[in-house]
Design a protein around this motif. Structure first.
Motif, PDB file in Angstrom:
ATOM      1  N   LEU A 155      -0.204  -1.779 -13.110  1.00 32.49           N
ATOM      2  CA  LEU A 155       1.153  -2.122 -13.555  1.00 32.49           C
ATOM      3  C   LEU A 155       1.551  -1.246 -14.739  1.00 32.49           C
ATOM      4  CD1 LEU A 155       1.538  -6.026 -13.588  1.00 32.49           C
ATOM      5  CD2 LEU A 155       2.153  -4.408 -11.794  1.00 32.49           C
ATOM      6  N   LYS A 156       0.622  -1.139 -15.698  1.00 37.62           N
ATOM      7  CA  LYS A 156       0.893  -0.330 -16.901  1.00 37.62           C
ATOM      8  C   LYS A 156       1.254   1.104 -16.540  1.00 37.62           C
ATOM      9  CE  LYS A 156      -1.551  -2.411 -20.764  1.00 37.62           C
ATOM     10  NZ  LYS A 156      -2.521  -2.145 -21.822  1.00 37.62           N
ATOM     11  N   SER A 157       0.617   1.616 -15.499  1.00 39.50           N
ATOM     12  CA  SER A 157       0.821   3.029 -15.146  1.00 39.50           C
ATOM     13  C   SER A 157       2.251   3.304 -14.660  1.00 39.50           C
ATOM     14  CB  SER A 157      -0.190   3.468 -14.085  1.00 39.50           C
ATOM     15  OG  SER A 157       0.071   2.790 -12.873  1.00 39.50           O
ATOM     16  N   LEU A 158       2.990   2.254 -14.263  1.00 30.87           N
ATOM     17  CA  LEU A 158       4.371   2.447 -13.801  1.00 30.87           C
ATOM     18  C   LEU A 158       5.375   2.484 -14.953  1.00 30.87           C
ATOM     19  CD1 LEU A 158       4.875   0.152 -10.666  1.00 30.87           C
ATOM     20  CD2 LEU A 158       4.016   2.487 -10.763  1.00 30.87           C
ATOM     21  N   VAL A 159       4.977   1.935 -16.119  1.00 32.50           N
ATOM     22  CA  VAL A 159       5.947   1.687 -17.195  1.00 32.50           C
ATOM     23  C   VAL A 159       5.739   2.629 -18.374  1.00 32.50           C
ATOM     24  CG1 VAL A 159       6.976  -0.077 -18.686  1.00 32.50           C
ATOM     25  CG2 VAL A 159       5.908  -0.765 -16.528  1.00 32.50           C
ATOM     26  N   THR A 160       6.835   3.231 -18.847  1.00 35.91           N
ATOM     27  CA  THR A 160       6.809   4.047 -20.069  1.00 35.91           C
ATOM     28  C   THR A 160       7.667   3.365 -21.120  1.00 35.91           C
ATOM     29  OG1 THR A 160       6.671   6.039 -18.712  1.00 35.91           O
ATOM     30  CG2 THR A 160       7.240   6.344 -21.019  1.00 35.91           C
ATOM     31  N   PHE A 161       7.047   3.001 -22.243  1.00 33.39           N
ATOM     32  CA  PHE A 161       7.759   2.321 -23.320  1.00 33.39           C
ATOM     33  C   PHE A 161       8.201   3.323 -24.379  1.00 33.39           C
ATOM     34  CE2 PHE A 161       5.090  -1.103 -21.601  1.00 33.39           C
ATOM     35  CZ  PHE A 161       6.037  -2.118 -21.461  1.00 33.39           C
ATOM     36  N   GLY A 162       9.405   3.112 -24.926  1.00 30.38           N
ATOM     37  CA  GLY A 162       9.884   3.991 -25.986  1.00 30.38           C
ATOM     38  C   GLY A 162      10.979   3.332 -26.815  1.00 30.38           C
ATOM     39  N   GLN A 163      11.061   3.716 -28.091  1.00 30.67           N
ATOM     40  CA  GLN A 163      12.083   3.169 -28.988  1.00 30.67           C
ATOM     41  C   GLN A 163      13.436   3.788 -28.652  1.00 30.67           C
ATOM     42  OE1 GLN A 163      13.979   4.348 -31.822  1.00 30.67           O
ATOM     43  NE2 GLN A 163      14.476   2.332 -32.599  1.00 30.67           N
ATOM     44  N   LEU A 164      14.473   2.946 -28.581  1.00 29.66           N
ATOM     45  CA  LEU A 164      15.810   3.450 -28.249  1.00 29.66           C
ATOM     46  C   LEU A 164      16.871   2.583 -28.906  1.00 29.66           C
ATOM     47  CD1 LEU A 164      17.397   5.364 -25.862  1.00 29.66           C
ATOM     48  CD2 LEU A 164      17.941   3.074 -25.121  1.00 29.66           C
ATOM     49  N   ASN A 165      17.874   3.256 -29.466  1.00 28.98           N
ATOM     50  CA  ASN A 165      19.026   2.575 -30.044  1.00 28.98           C
ATOM     51  C   ASN A 165      20.195   2.776 -29.077  1.00 28.98           C
ATOM     52  OD1 ASN A 165      21.230   1.769 -31.571  1.00 28.98           O
ATOM     53  ND2 ASN A 165      20.499   2.719 -33.456  1.00 28.98           N
ATOM     54  N   LEU A 166      20.707   1.691 -28.524  1.00 26.73           N
ATOM     55  CA  LEU A 166      21.799   1.799 -27.541  1.00 26.73           C
ATOM     56  C   LEU A 166      23.097   2.315 -28.178  1.00 26.73           C
ATOM     57  CD1 LEU A 166      21.205  -1.372 -25.330  1.00 26.73           C
ATOM     58  CD2 LEU A 166      21.022   1.017 -24.591  1.00 26.73           C
ATOM     59  N   ASN A 167      23.085   2.469 -29.489  1.00 32.01           N
ATOM     60  CA  ASN A 167      24.239   3.042 -30.190  1.00 32.01           C
ATOM     61  C   ASN A 167      24.124   4.560 -30.319  1.00 32.01           C
ATOM     62  OD1 ASN A 167      26.745   2.549 -31.372  1.00 32.01           O
ATOM     63  ND2 ASN A 167      25.916   2.459 -33.442  1.00 32.01           N
ATOM     64  N   ASP A 168      23.043   5.121 -29.782  1.00 30.73           N
ATOM     65  CA  ASP A 168      22.776   6.557 -29.917  1.00 30.73           C
ATOM     66  C   ASP A 168      22.948   7.251 -28.562  1.00 30.73           C
ATOM     67  OD1 ASP A 168      21.592   9.118 -30.125  1.00 30.73           O
ATOM     68  OD2 ASP A 168      20.168   8.423 -31.649  1.00 30.73           O
ATOM     69  N   ARG A 169      24.092   7.878 -28.372  1.00 31.84           N
ATOM     70  CA  ARG A 169      24.398   8.499 -27.072  1.00 31.84           C
ATOM     71  C   ARG A 169      23.391   9.584 -26.715  1.00 31.84           C
ATOM     72  NH1 ARG A 169      30.455  10.029 -25.834  1.00 31.84           N
ATOM     73  NH2 ARG A 169      29.482  10.182 -23.797  1.00 31.84           N
ATOM     74  N   GLY A 170      22.951  10.338 -27.701  1.00 33.40           N
ATOM     75  CA  GLY A 170      21.985  11.412 -27.461  1.00 33.40           C
ATOM     76  C   GLY A 170      20.700  10.881 -26.854  1.00 33.40           C
ATOM     77  N   GLN A 171      20.210   9.762 -27.387  1.00 38.46           N
ATOM     78  CA  GLN A 171      18.985   9.147 -26.861  1.00 38.46           C
ATOM     79  C   GLN A 171      19.201   8.673 -25.422  1.00 38.46           C
ATOM     80  OE1 GLN A 171      18.050   6.100 -29.960  1.00 38.46           O
ATOM     81  NE2 GLN A 171      16.032   7.034 -29.981  1.00 38.46           N
ATOM     82  N   ALA A 176       0.826  -1.227   0.000  1.00 33.97           N
ATOM     83  CA  ALA A 176       0.000   0.000   0.000  1.00 33.97           C
ATOM     84  C   ALA A 176       0.854   1.268   0.000  1.00 33.97           C
ATOM     85  CB  ALA A 176      -0.942   0.001   1.198  1.00 33.97           C
ATOM     86  N   GLU A 177       2.096   1.132   0.448  1.00 28.99           N
ATOM     87  CA  GLU A 177       3.005   2.282   0.536  1.00 28.99           C
ATOM     88  C   GLU A 177       3.355   2.853  -0.846  1.00 28.99           C
ATOM     89  OE1 GLU A 177       7.543   3.199   2.093  1.00 28.99           O
ATOM     90  OE2 GLU A 177       6.773   1.162   2.299  1.00 28.99           O
ATOM     91  N   ILE A 178       3.104   2.073  -1.898  1.00 28.81           N
ATOM     92  CA  ILE A 178       3.512   2.487  -3.246  1.00 28.81           C
ATOM     93  C   ILE A 178       2.833   3.799  -3.673  1.00 28.81           C
ATOM     94  CG2 ILE A 178       1.785   1.212  -4.643  1.00 28.81           C
ATOM     95  CD1 ILE A 178       4.291   0.390  -6.445  1.00 28.81           C
ATOM     96  N   THR A 179       1.659   4.064  -3.112  1.00 29.19           N
ATOM     97  CA  THR A 179       0.951   5.306  -3.474  1.00 29.19           C
ATOM     98  C   THR A 179       1.688   6.554  -2.987  1.00 29.19           C
ATOM     99  OG1 THR A 179      -0.408   5.069  -1.496  1.00 29.19           O
ATOM    100  CG2 THR A 179      -1.358   4.249  -3.559  1.00 29.19           C
ATOM    101  N   ASN A 180       2.563   6.393  -1.997  1.00 24.85           N
ATOM    102  CA  ASN A 180       3.345   7.533  -1.493  1.00 24.85           C
ATOM    103  C   ASN A 180       4.682   7.703  -2.220  1.00 24.85           C
ATOM    104  OD1 ASN A 180       1.362   7.796   0.494  1.00 24.85           O
ATOM    105  ND2 ASN A 180       2.419   6.328   1.834  1.00 24.85           N
ATOM    106  N   TRP A 181       4.929   6.826  -3.191  1.00 28.36           N
ATOM    107  CA  TRP A 181       6.207   6.849  -3.914  1.00 28.36           C
ATOM    108  C   TRP A 181       6.008   7.285  -5.356  1.00 28.36           C
ATOM    109  CZ3 TRP A 181      11.298   4.919  -2.635  1.00 28.36           C
ATOM    110  CH2 TRP A 181      11.441   4.539  -1.290  1.00 28.36           C
ATOM    111  N   ASP A 182       7.034   7.909  -5.906  1.00 29.87           N
ATOM    112  CA  ASP A 182       7.068   8.183  -7.342  1.00 29.87           C
ATOM    113  C   ASP A 182       7.952   7.095  -7.952  1.00 29.87           C
ATOM    114  OD1 ASP A 182       7.216   9.184  -9.906  1.00 29.87           O
ATOM    115  OD2 ASP A 182       8.709  10.723  -9.417  1.00 29.87           O
ATOM    116  N   VAL A 183       7.310   6.025  -8.424  1.00 30.65           N
ATOM    117  CA  VAL A 183       8.035   4.882  -8.987  1.00 30.65           C
ATOM    118  C   VAL A 183       7.835   4.882 -10.494  1.00 30.65           C
ATOM    119  CG1 VAL A 183       8.185   2.358  -9.073  1.00 30.65           C
ATOM    120  CG2 VAL A 183       7.749   3.497  -6.896  1.00 30.65           C
ATOM    121  N   ARG A 184       8.955   4.859 -11.229  1.00 30.02           N
ATOM    122  CA  ARG A 184       8.853   4.863 -12.695  1.00 30.02           C
ATOM    123  C   ARG A 184       9.803   3.828 -13.289  1.00 30.02           C
ATOM    124  NH1 ARG A 184      10.441  10.297 -14.735  1.00 30.02           N
ATOM    125  NH2 ARG A 184      11.718  10.314 -12.857  1.00 30.02           N
ATOM    126  N   ILE A 185       9.311   3.146 -14.325  1.00 27.95           N
ATOM    127  CA  ILE A 185      10.138   2.199 -15.072  1.00 27.95           C
ATOM    128  C   ILE A 185      10.169   2.674 -16.526  1.00 27.95           C
ATOM    129  CG2 ILE A 185      10.400  -0.193 -15.856  1.00 27.95           C
ATOM    130  CD1 ILE A 185       8.700  -1.009 -13.364  1.00 27.95           C
TER     131      ILE A 185
END
Length: 284
Positions: A197-213, A140-149
């Protein structure tokens, strides 16, 4: 003489395709995987009505359809075999040792925010597993936290599936039954991830070869990058691990695949040995 597919891949074509893929993504395809590349790309060549691998490379470089084709190329060359609760011994170390220690340190400092990065998230099983473990740890403590994935992958196709969050029973084969009942809604033989669960996760395209990203990713307490660096050569591994080091907060932790190692790759991240898993931490 009729032919069902393209002629075999010439060595020169293999080298040019391999260099092209490496320059774009940092993924290195070794000589012993030539047959695999040939096999997997033959369907793309047929679909585009091309004659051979040389024409395919030309298409990737110069054709107006190349922007649509590049994501398909990446889907073909990266394998996406995954499941929820993959490698349970490693997740047990995360759940029982690493996470409690980090949460305790954050509580002591009065900080109630936690950021995890799933780099190479495929179809979403890993970040959603991490979200479940966070819910179980904080209750229940999770509501007091800003948890992001933050969850990233090179392929838009796997990210589309991840955002939908609908899975087969097979994807849940290593997941405890009580967890399935608690965090999934069963419908028509499929399993939908619950909205919390979905509300904790932000999905995005990323190339690990791109330092700027990479620089855009928020600083992380914990990074998971499992079964990704096996695709990279040593130079790319060193570059990516260095980026992870910079991204981690002091005392932050990196998890890599159980068959992977940072031996000869990083001296800055310190290995910590636990039963069934090595984790790498950044000094305070």
């Amino acid at each position: 003489m009729g032919s069902t597919g393209p002629m075999g891949m010439k060595d020169a074509e293999f080298q040019q395709l391999r260099d092209f893929i490496y320059t774009l993504s940092g993924i290195y395809i070794s000589d012993n995987r030539k047959y695999l590349l040939e096999n997997r790309l033959s369907n793309r060549i047929k679909a585009l009505n091309l004659k051979n691998y040389g024409e395919y490379l030309y298409y990737l470089k110069y054709d107006k359809g190349r922007r649509q084709e590049l994501p398909r190329l990446f889907e073909v060359i990266t394998t996406n075999e995954t499941s929820f609760y993959r490698n349970p011994p490693q997740l047990a170390v995360f759940q029982n040792i690493v996470l409690p220690r980090i949460l305790e340190r954050l509580r002591k400092s009065g900080k109630r925010s936690l950021h995890l990065w799933s780099a190479g998230c495929s179809t979403g099983e890993e970040p959603y597993t991490l979200a479940i473990i966070l819910f179980e740890a904080l209750q229940a403590e999770i509501t007091n936290w800003d948890v992001r994935i933050t969850a990233n992958d090179l392929s838009e196709a796997v990210l589309r599936a991840a955002r939908q969050g609908i899975y087969s029973e097979y994807a849940l084969r290593t997941t405890p039954k009580d967890i399935v009942g608690k965090y999934f809604i069963q419908e028509d033989g499929r399993f939908r991830v619950r909205q919390e669960l979905k509300s904790l996760v932000t999905f995005g395209q990323l190339n690990l070869n791109d330092r700027g990203q990479i620089k855009m990713i928020p600083r992380s307490e914990i990074i998971f990058c499992r079964n990704v660096i096996i695709y990279f050569d040593d130079a790319m591994k060193k570059r990516v691990i260095s980026e992870f080091y910079d991204n981690l907060v002091p005392d932050g932790v990196l998890f890599i695949g159980h068959s992977e190692s940072l031996h000869h790759v990083s001296r800055t991240l310190r290995p910590q040995h636990h039963p069934g898993s090595i984790v790498y931490s950044k000094a305070l």
